[in-house]
Enzyme design. Structure first.
Site, short mmCIF file in Angstrom:
data_model
loop_
_atom_site.label_atom_id
_atom_site.label_comp_id
_atom_site.label_asym_id
_atom_site.label_seq_id
_atom_site.Cartn_x
_atom_site.Cartn_y
_atom_site.Cartn_z
N GLU A 1 -6.02 18.99 5.49
CA GLU A 1 -4.72 18.17 5.57
C GLU A 1 -3.74 18.56 4.14
O GLU A 1 -4.22 19.21 3.47
CB GLU A 1 -5.07 16.55 5.16
CG GLU A 1 -6.06 15.99 6.02
CD GLU A 1 -6.18 14.31 6.00
OE1 GLU A 1 -5.78 13.75 6.82
OE2 GLU A 1 -6.91 14.03 5.04
N TRP B 1 0.78 -0.85 0.04
CA TRP B 1 -0.03 0.00 -0.03
C TRP B 1 0.96 1.13 0.00
O TRP B 1 1.75 1.41 0.43
CB TRP B 1 -0.70 -0.06 1.12
CG TRP B 1 -1.33 1.34 1.60
CD1 TRP B 1 -0.72 2.29 2.25
CD2 TRP B 1 -2.90 1.68 1.28
NE1 TRP B 1 -1.78 3.29 2.43
CE2 TRP B 1 -3.01 3.12 1.74
CE3 TRP B 1 -3.66 1.02 0.55
CZ2 TRP B 1 -3.97 3.75 1.67
CZ3 TRP B 1 -5.26 1.82 0.34
CH2 TRP B 1 -5.01 3.13 0.82
N MET B 2 0.40 2.10 -0.68
CA MET B 2 0.81 3.56 -0.77
C MET B 2 -0.06 4.72 -0.50
O MET B 2 -1.18 4.47 -0.94
CB MET B 2 1.74 3.71 -2.02
CG MET B 2 2.09 5.19 -2.32
SD MET B 2 3.31 5.28 -3.61
CE MET B 2 2.22 4.87 -5.05
N ASP C 1 0.97 17.41 8.98
CA ASP C 1 1.47 17.78 7.31
C ASP C 1 2.05 19.23 7.02
O ASP C 1 1.35 20.04 6.46
CB ASP C 1 0.21 17.61 6.37
CG ASP C 1 -0.54 16.41 6.42
OD1 ASP C 1 -1.77 16.67 6.26
OD2 ASP C 1 -0.06 15.31 6.98
N ASP D 1 0.20 9.11 0.50
CA ASP D 1 0.78 10.51 0.21
C ASP D 1 1.93 10.63 -0.40
O ASP D 1 2.75 10.01 0.21
CB ASP D 1 0.62 11.40 1.48
CG ASP D 1 -0.76 11.67 2.27
OD1 ASP D 1 -0.77 12.22 3.26
OD2 ASP D 1 -1.96 10.89 1.94
N GLN E 1 4.14 7.77 1.73
CA GLN E 1 3.77 6.81 2.82
C GLN E 1 3.44 5.73 2.22
O GLN E 1 2.96 5.31 1.07
CB GLN E 1 2.15 7.58 3.02
CG GLN E 1 2.20 8.96 3.74
CD GLN E 1 2.56 8.90 4.98
OE1 GLN E 1 1.92 8.75 5.88
NE2 GLN E 1 3.89 9.28 5.25
N ASP F 1 -10.34 16.29 4.38
CA ASP F 1 -10.58 15.31 4.98
C ASP F 1 -11.97 14.85 5.00
O ASP F 1 -12.26 13.49 4.53
CB ASP F 1 -10.33 15.13 6.53
CG ASP F 1 -9.77 14.05 7.11
OD1 ASP F 1 -9.79 14.01 8.46
OD2 ASP F 1 -9.59 12.99 6.51
N TRP G 1 4.11 9.99 9.47
CA TRP G 1 3.25 10.72 8.48
C TRP G 1 3.92 11.71 7.53
O TRP G 1 5.03 11.83 7.57
CB TRP G 1 1.80 11.19 9.28
CG TRP G 1 1.15 9.90 9.77
CD1 TRP G 1 1.18 8.67 9.48
CD2 TRP G 1 -0.15 9.94 10.65
NE1 TRP G 1 0.29 7.79 9.91
CE2 TRP G 1 -0.50 8.79 10.74
CE3 TRP G 1 -0.66 11.06 11.30
CZ2 TRP G 1 -1.61 8.49 11.54
CZ3 TRP G 1 -1.91 10.85 11.95
CH2 TRP G 1 -2.28 9.51 12.30
#
Lengths: 646, 174
Positions: free
Chosen positions: A309, A128-129, A255, A131, A147, A342, A190
């Site tokens: 975000e 999984w990937m 972020d 941001d 990420q 979000d 993150w």
């Protein structure tokens, strides 16, 4: 007179009482009060008992609910809207299926699933990937972090993946840059951004989720500044450098952006957050990236937009065709504020003016402010981030493209998510209201065999096949000319309600649309993904053009998202309608009017795969003939692989 | 006298606190469940878990996630039992497809949802809950005999509806 109450003292004639008198006067009150307390206590215990038993009537109601379940179809969950604000259609790419009703799950076989993997979009070898993180150019290499879940094709165990490239296209995977090995990022390493300092050194600010689940900002830097690959990273020993300030929730602080210089020579960053349902951007100044002063004011805030975000903030030139270094300010410069909402999983931007003195920004057009106006991309696209590429003097945009199939399929195929092709970002001088996005020019190096089609006439209600060989890795640039007579003759309608998302897709015939291309279509058109224009004419004679991408017929499978994406696209007098499409297996990136309106979609056909995929021109309008001229190229693979011999 | 008055005030404060606390957790369940499309199911699920009396919205979401998992495991067991004795190849195929769906719910969707709730990144919980509901729906749809229900209809319906409840509650955390 007889003493009526022998217990009461004989009161003195003047009404005054003495202490002894008071004591005996109060006794009945004492009794009353004690009885009151007693009843209260009894009442309390009664309440306690009732509370613990729970109401019995809920069971009865539940049984009624069961009894009324007559039909097979479940309550249509697409009626469900999230409580917070969000557009009518689909909250996330994994939205409640538009056609969940009658079709069974699709039996995906390995041929179909393995075909879905992209050939020239960035993705890790598996798992999984999400941001994009800290993109930068350093010592001859473009760096990309992301990420990543090293353990599964679903979100979780998030760490920083890393890859390098000479040209933003041919990527080489490197070891993980940062893992969750400190208390201050144990629950997640993150998203963050890189800043290149005056002396060329790099600092990275990123959000860590602590062991207590609090969001904090941490500092990291390369272990060896002389290593052009920047393989190893060191975390500042006294992290975190920022914790949620008073009034900001511990889960609403993440972020951090790339820093820019203020006129006082300090570095300034912004971090997205929210207060109740107002999305905000906090501002901090620093000299050393270790100590910060929070500014009293906010960079900006927009009510009703929820958590901001992946905030991004950068200058664009109103006059030049190059990108600007993040600290540039002055005449002929506008600033863009961007936020990922979000609440609806979309990226919004607005263009405006930055005031360096007090660290605030106001939009040029408050009616299309951040979160309520323009989006980078009207399809599957989130958590985007730009960086200034000092190598080629351009501002480059990365965006995360999630899956819109079922998680069962993701688990079966062993991976999820890709990144968009990096795009240059420029201010659109012609409209003054939009940004233009365009795939970086290096993508042209993947073009193999090309074919040109000139002045292909597409009658109203027709489909024209294009004779190109393979159609799963393509670059298409097309221009459409319309009969201006037909436009003049068309009757205007006062119905101003067309919207790609709520329309009937490419099957809904209008006088002046839809027309465009069918990609990832099989010969019989049992599967097809139309990318098209749809024009409407108002009762005042004004023309509006919409640019849409229709996934409703994209696959026979029922466990994939079938929504229609798109938006209004500004078309100026004298402009032809133009589309560029990059087709790369299960991802389609479509650019309308030179990148004024962009739509990325994920498509999972079962038949229109491998050699069976074809491309068509189509015109489903009723009163318009269209002439198309286009160039198509087969695209080579980018051969994304691990860095050799590391 | 002052003693009595202070005692009275003390008890009044105690009563007030007690009542507000005892009614506020019921209130939280009610207000939260009102924001889901399956109010009764939501309230029943939450109230039958003792954790709900002291849970915040995040905690309520966790309770629902656990309930989806429990119902999914029960349904998966039902499917496996049916597979042991199935003769009809169409039915067998549908049941096998459902095994895949339910394994996804139990091993991918719910663990991700719980992880996302715990790590305060609720959008991934919303996404996973949506997928869980879709998987249950897909399983139900794969059975051939329309318009009557599949042999595991009640399990599919429970998992679907509870997933939608989870999706709604997780959305409140955004």
């Amino acid at each position: 007179m007889a003493d009526i109450n022998p217990l009461l003292p004989v009161s003195s004639s003047d009404g005054s009482s003495n202490l002894t008198g008071q004591a005996t006067c109060r006794r009945p009150i004492k009794v009353v009060v004690s009885i009151f307390f007693g009843l209260l206590t009894v009442g309390l215990f009664a309440a306690l008992l009732i509370r613990n038993n729970g109401p019995v009537d809920y069971v009865d109601v539940h049984e009624n609910e069961r009894g009324s379940l007559a039909s097979t179809a479940f309550e249509k969950a697409e009626n469900l809207k999230p409580v917070s604000r969000g557009p009518a259609a689909g909250v996330s790419e994994k939205s409640n299926w538009a056609f969940g009703g009658d079709l069974p799950d699709y039996p995906w076989n390995n041929s179909m699933l393995s075909w879905q993997r992209t050939a020239f979009h960035f993705q890790p070898e598996k798992n999984w990937m999400n941001d994009p993180n800290g993109p930068l150019f350093y010592k001859g290499w473009y760096h990309f972090f992301y990420q990543y879940n090293p353990n599964a094709p679903v979100w979780g165990d998030i760490v920083w993946g890393h890859a390098v490239s000479k040209d933003l296209i041919h990527w080489l995977h490197l070891p993980l840059a940062m893992v969750a090995d400190q208390w201050y990022d144990k629950n997640g390493v993150w998203t963050g951004s890189a800043t290149i300092l005056h002396d060329g050194k790099i600092v990275m600010l990123y959000t860590g989720s602590t062991t207590e689940g609090v969001q904090v900002q941490n500092l990291a830097y390369p272990a060896d500044q002389y290593d052009p690959l920047l393989v190893h990273w060191v975390k500042y020993p006294r992290n975190p450098v920022l914790v949620p300030p008073p009034g900001i929730g511990p889960n609403d602080f993440r972020d951090p952006t790339t820093a820019w210089l203020t006129s006082e020579g300090k570095w300034r960053i912004t971090i997205g957050s929210k207060i109740n349902k107002t999305g905000i951007a906090l501002v901090y100044d620093t000299k050393d990236f270790i100590n910060y002063e929070m500014l009293d004011g906010l960079l900006h805030a927009v009510p009703g937009t929820g958590m901001w975000e992946c905030v991004d903030f950068f200058p664009v030139s109103e006059t030049e065709n190059n990108g600007l270094e993040t600290s540039i300010n002055g005449h002929g410069i506008k600033h863009v504020v961007k936020a990922s909402l979000d609440d609806d999983r979309h990226d919004y931007y607005a263009i405006g003016t930055y005031n360096d003195r007090n660290g605030t920004w106001i939009p040029d057009r408050p009616n299309i402010d951040v979160g309520i106006g323009l989006r980078y991309d009207y399809g599957i696209y989130y958590a985007a981030k730009t960086f200034y590429d000092q190598n080629k003097k351009r501002r480059v945009l990365w965006g995360w493209i999630g899956e819109s199939d079922s998680e069962a399929a993701d688990v079966k195929k062993g991976w999820a998510s890709v990144q968009s092709i990096p795009r240059t970002i420029l201010f659109d001088k012609k409209t003054g209201t939009h940004l233009l996005q365009w795939p970086v020019e290096e993508i042209d190096s993947l073009r193999l065999k090309g074919k040109e089609f000139n002045q292909v006439r597409i009658q109203a209600g027709s489909v024209v096949p294009l004779d190109i060989d393979s159609a799963t890795q393509l670059d298409i640039i097309a221009e459409f000319k319309i009969d201006s007579d037909a436009l003049d003759k068309a009757t205007g309608s006062s119905d101003a309600s067309f919207d790609c998302v709520t329309s009937g897709g490419a099957a809904e015939r209008g006088a002046l649309g839809p027309f465009g291309l069918l990609v990832l279509a099989d010969e019989r058109l049992s599967e097809q993904t139309p990318v098209y224009f749809y024009m409407t004419k108002g009762s005042d004679g004004n023309l509006k053009t919409f640019f849409c991408s229709d996934q409703s017929q994209s696959s026979k499978a029922s466990d994939v998202d079938k929504h229609i994406y798109g938006s209004l696209v500004p078309v100026l007098r004298g402009e032809n309608l133009s589309i560029r499409i990059l087709v790369d297996h299960s991802i389609i990136e479509s650019f309308g009017q030179g990148g004024r309106t962009v739509i990325t979609s994920r498509v999972y056909p079962t038949k229109a795969i491998h050699g069976a995929a074809k491309v068509f021109l189509f015109n489903n309008a009723t009163e318009l003939n269209v002439t198309a001229s286009l160039k198509t190229w087969q695209m080579n693979s980018a051969f994304i692989q691990p860095y050799p011999n590391l | 006298m002052t003693k009595i008055i202070s005692l009275f005030i003390l008890e009044a404060v105690f009563c007030f606190t007690f009542f507000t606390v005892s009614y506020s957790d019921i209130n939280l369940i009610q207000t939260t469940c009102k924001k889901t499309p399956f109010y009764d199911l939501c309230v029943l699920t939450l109230k039958s878990d003792p954790r709900s009396s002291t849970a915040d919205v995040s905690g309520l979401a966790r309770i629902v996630a656990d309930s989806v998992k429990a119902k999914a495991i029960a349904t998966l067991n039902q499917i496996s039992a049916l597979l042991n004795s199935v003769k009809d190849p169409t039915l067998e195929k549908a049941l096998e497809g459902c095994i895949v769906s339910y394994n996804t719910i139990i091993q991918a969707d719910i663990p991700v949802a719980i992880d996302a709730i715990e790590k305060n990144n609720p959008k991934f919980a919303v996404q996973s809950a949506t997928d869980a509901g879709n998987e249950a729906q897909a399983c139900e749809n794969s059975f051939a005999e329309k318009p009557s229900n599949s042999p595991i209809f009640s399990g599919n319906k429970a998992v679907h509806d509870l997933s939608v409840v989870l999706q709604s509650i997780a959305s409140l955390l955004l």
